[in-house]
Design a protein around this motif. Structure first.
Motif, PDB file in Angstrom:
ATOM      1  N   LYS A   1       0.836  -1.201   0.000  1.00 24.25           N
ATOM      2  CA  LYS A   1       0.000   0.000   0.000  1.00 24.25           C
ATOM      3  C   LYS A   1       0.871   1.252   0.000  1.00 24.25           C
ATOM      4  O   LYS A   1       0.644   2.183  -0.802  1.00 24.25           O
ATOM      5  CB  LYS A   1      -0.908  -0.004   1.230  1.00 24.25           C
ATOM      6  CG  LYS A   1      -1.698   1.273   1.447  1.00 24.25           C
ATOM      7  CD  LYS A   1      -2.413   1.253   2.798  1.00 24.25           C
ATOM      8  CE  LYS A   1      -1.421   1.266   3.952  1.00 24.25           C
ATOM      9  NZ  LYS A   1      -2.102   1.349   5.269  1.00 24.25           N
TER      10      LYS A   1
ATOM     11  N   ALA B   1     -12.543   3.316  -1.368  1.00 25.93           N
ATOM     12  CA  ALA B   1     -12.349   1.976  -0.805  1.00 25.93           C
ATOM     13  C   ALA B   1     -11.671   2.045   0.562  1.00 25.93           C
ATOM     14  O   ALA B   1     -12.033   1.305   1.485  1.00 25.93           O
ATOM     15  CB  ALA B   1     -11.521   1.123  -1.768  1.00 25.93           C
ATOM     16  N   MET B   2     -10.701   2.940   0.699  1.00 26.94           N
ATOM     17  CA  MET B   2     -10.035   3.106   1.991  1.00 26.94           C
ATOM     18  C   MET B   2     -11.034   3.574   3.052  1.00 26.94           C
ATOM     19  O   MET B   2     -10.984   3.138   4.209  1.00 26.94           O
ATOM     20  CB  MET B   2      -8.893   4.105   1.859  1.00 26.94           C
ATOM     21  CG  MET B   2      -7.736   3.633   1.002  1.00 26.94           C
ATOM     22  SD  MET B   2      -6.627   2.477   1.836  1.00 26.94           S
ATOM     23  CE  MET B   2      -5.562   3.619   2.700  1.00 26.94           C
TER      24      MET B   2
ATOM     25  N   VAL C   1     -10.264  -2.793  -0.423  1.00 22.41           N
ATOM     26  CA  VAL C   1      -9.083  -1.927  -0.474  1.00 22.41           C
ATOM     27  C   VAL C   1      -7.960  -2.543  -1.310  1.00 22.41           C
ATOM     28  O   VAL C   1      -7.513  -1.938  -2.293  1.00 22.41           O
ATOM     29  CB  VAL C   1      -8.601  -1.569   0.939  1.00 22.41           C
ATOM     30  CG1 VAL C   1      -7.456  -0.567   0.860  1.00 22.41           C
ATOM     31  CG2 VAL C   1      -9.738  -1.012   1.776  1.00 22.41           C
TER      32      VAL C   1
ATOM     33  N   GLN D   1      -9.020   6.686   4.858  1.00 22.18           N
ATOM     34  CA  GLN D   1      -9.238   5.532   5.729  1.00 22.18           C
ATOM     35  C   GLN D   1      -9.526   6.004   7.153  1.00 22.18           C
ATOM     36  O   GLN D   1     -10.352   5.425   7.859  1.00 22.18           O
ATOM     37  CB  GLN D   1      -8.023   4.606   5.725  1.00 22.18           C
ATOM     38  CG  GLN D   1      -8.232   3.349   6.559  1.00 22.18           C
ATOM     39  CD  GLN D   1      -7.060   2.388   6.479  1.00 22.18           C
ATOM     40  OE1 GLN D   1      -6.053   2.668   5.842  1.00 22.18           O
ATOM     41  NE2 GLN D   1      -7.185   1.244   7.123  1.00 22.18           N
TER      42      GLN D   1
ATOM     43  N   GLY E   1     -13.190   0.527   3.885  1.00 20.16           N
ATOM     44  CA  GLY E   1     -12.424  -0.423   4.689  1.00 20.16           C
ATOM     45  C   GLY E   1     -12.187   0.087   6.093  1.00 20.16           C
ATOM     46  O   GLY E   1     -12.192  -0.693   7.053  1.00 20.16           O
TER      47      GLY E   1
END
Length: 422
Positions: free
Chosen positions: A243, A312-313, A296, A263, A316
């Motif tokens: 990542k 997506a972060m 993620v 996130q 998640g």
């Protein structure tokens, strides 16, 4: 629910613990951003970054059980203050070395090993400290701390992005060092008094054996730890490194910091959701929410644009935060307080013990199978692991029993600026 916030935050000891955890979390989030950026700027590659990031977890895993024993034998607050002080000094030295030139891989690894060793004597006592500070309100306490941490998870990468643009990534590492120093100062203001520990205790090995009996006698606990051990090796370990490296190279260090901030925003939402939720079967609900994390690594593997990766972060982060609160509360409410630190140590060792191996092997795994395959494999395994947890009766049927916390030997909590007691 607002009244619950006020009750918790009126307690001076909980306020100090809350502030210490929030500050430390902010530093923890930006440390890999700053270190990755600094190492890449100095010519290091994926394998070297993976070694340094993973090395901090090796002594943490090896010494965690001893940290659990010591936390059950001695005042946990003092051990936690000492650990924060050591990490403040070690990261301060790392910052000075970057300012003086290019530190060697061996020196960086040594300093992160020291930080990991300190963590081993900090982490086991945290669950015990929270349990003593807010007995009977553990879900609210854990959720409030997680929410505060999530605010910093969201805000600190944005600050890091500005720092990187203006000065470079090294000062981001300095920010983490400062948070450890502030955490030590805040923890020093907590006082917990009450029933003293017995003068004579069994030997260390007997205490470890007793902690193992308490741990292994709970099938739901062992099942979750086995799944998360595999997650650490095959999902979280490689993902932590890939990542950072992939997104830093794809979008730049400052943009990567903003993705991490997304996130953090998701973690904030997940913490607030957990604070307002009281599911009858917390681990079943938590595992279902954790499924969202699979998105993620999948979108990163597929080369998705910045906005989709950020989305997506965020998703998640919601799942991870919600699971974290449900899991922490389940462990604290289903464990005897006199063995809490040892059970927490077995929990941390089992669930994170393979993560440094996964980080260290991320480079060879990419060389063998490619970045896309490693990340997509992590997404598939996340889904599979969550489905296993949902299928296990011991996990899925575990009920919330916060109002029946096993309070054997639970001591009265008094908060002040005095340094005595716990």
């Amino acid at each position: 629910m607002q009244a619950s916030y006020q009750v918790l935050l009126r307690d001076a000891g909980f306020r100090c613990c809350f502030a210490a955890r929030v500050l430390s979390r902010g530093g923890d989030v930006v440390f890999p951003i700053g270190l990755t950026g600094a190492m890449l700027a100095n010519g290091y590659g994926t394998t070297q970054v993976g070694i340094v990031l993973g090395s901090s977890m090796v002594p943490a895993v090896l010494l965690m059980l001893m940290g659990g024993v010591l936390s059950d034998r001695f005042p946990v607050r003092r051990l936690m203050i000492s650990a924060d002080t050591v990490r403040f000094l070690a990261e301060g030295v790392l910052v000075l070395l970057f300012f003086c030139g290019q530190p060697s891989l061996a020196v960086m690894t040594l300093l992160t090993l020291v930080c990991g060793a300190a963590q081993a004597f900090f982490q086991p006592g945290l669950a015990t400290l929270i349990r003593h500070l807010v007995p009977g309100r553990l879900r609210e306490g854990n959720a409030l701390i997680r929410t505060g941490e999530s605010v910093m998870t969201f805000a600190s990468p944005a600050v890091a992005a500005v720092i990187i643009v203006l000065t470079g990534p090294v000062l981001v590492i300095a920010l983490d060092a400062v948070t450890f120093g502030l955490s030590a100062l805040l923890l020093s203001r907590i006082r917990i008094t009450g029933r003293a520990r017995p003068e004579t205790r069994p030997g260390v090995w007997k205490e470890l054996a007793h902690g193992w009996q308490e741990f292994s006698s709970r099938p739901w606990l062992c099942s979750v730890i086995v799944v998360f051990a595999l997650f650490g090796l095959l999902v979280f370990g490689p993902f932590d490194v890939l990542k950072a490296v992939v997104l830093t190279r794809r979008f730049g260090a400052s943009a990567y910091a903003l993705v991490v901030a997304a996130q953090g925003l998701g973690s904030l939402a997940g913490g607030l959701l957990a604070l307002h939720s009281d599911p009858g079967r917390p681990l079943r609900t938590g595992a279902a929410m954790l499924l969202s994390f699979a998105t993620v690594p999948a979108v990163i593997a597929l080369g998705a644009p910045f906005w989709l990766v950020a989305a997506a972060m965020l998703l998640g982060g919601i799942g991870l935060a919600f699971w974290s609160v449900m899991w922490s509360t389940a462990v604290q409410t289903h464990s005897p307080v006199e063995a809490m630190s040892r059970i927490s140590a077995y929990d941390v060792v089992g669930s994170t013990g393979f993560t440094p191996i996964g980080r260290a092997l991320s480079g060879p795994a990419v060389a063998l199978a490619g970045t896309t395959a490693v990340l997509l494999g992590g997404a598939v395994l996340t889904v599979a692991g969550c489905l296993v947890l949902l299928a296990l009766p011991a996990v899925a049927r575990l009920r919330s029993t916060e109002n029946q916390v096993p309070n054997r030997t639970l001591r009265k909590t008094v908060s002040s600026s005095d340094g005595r007691g716990l």
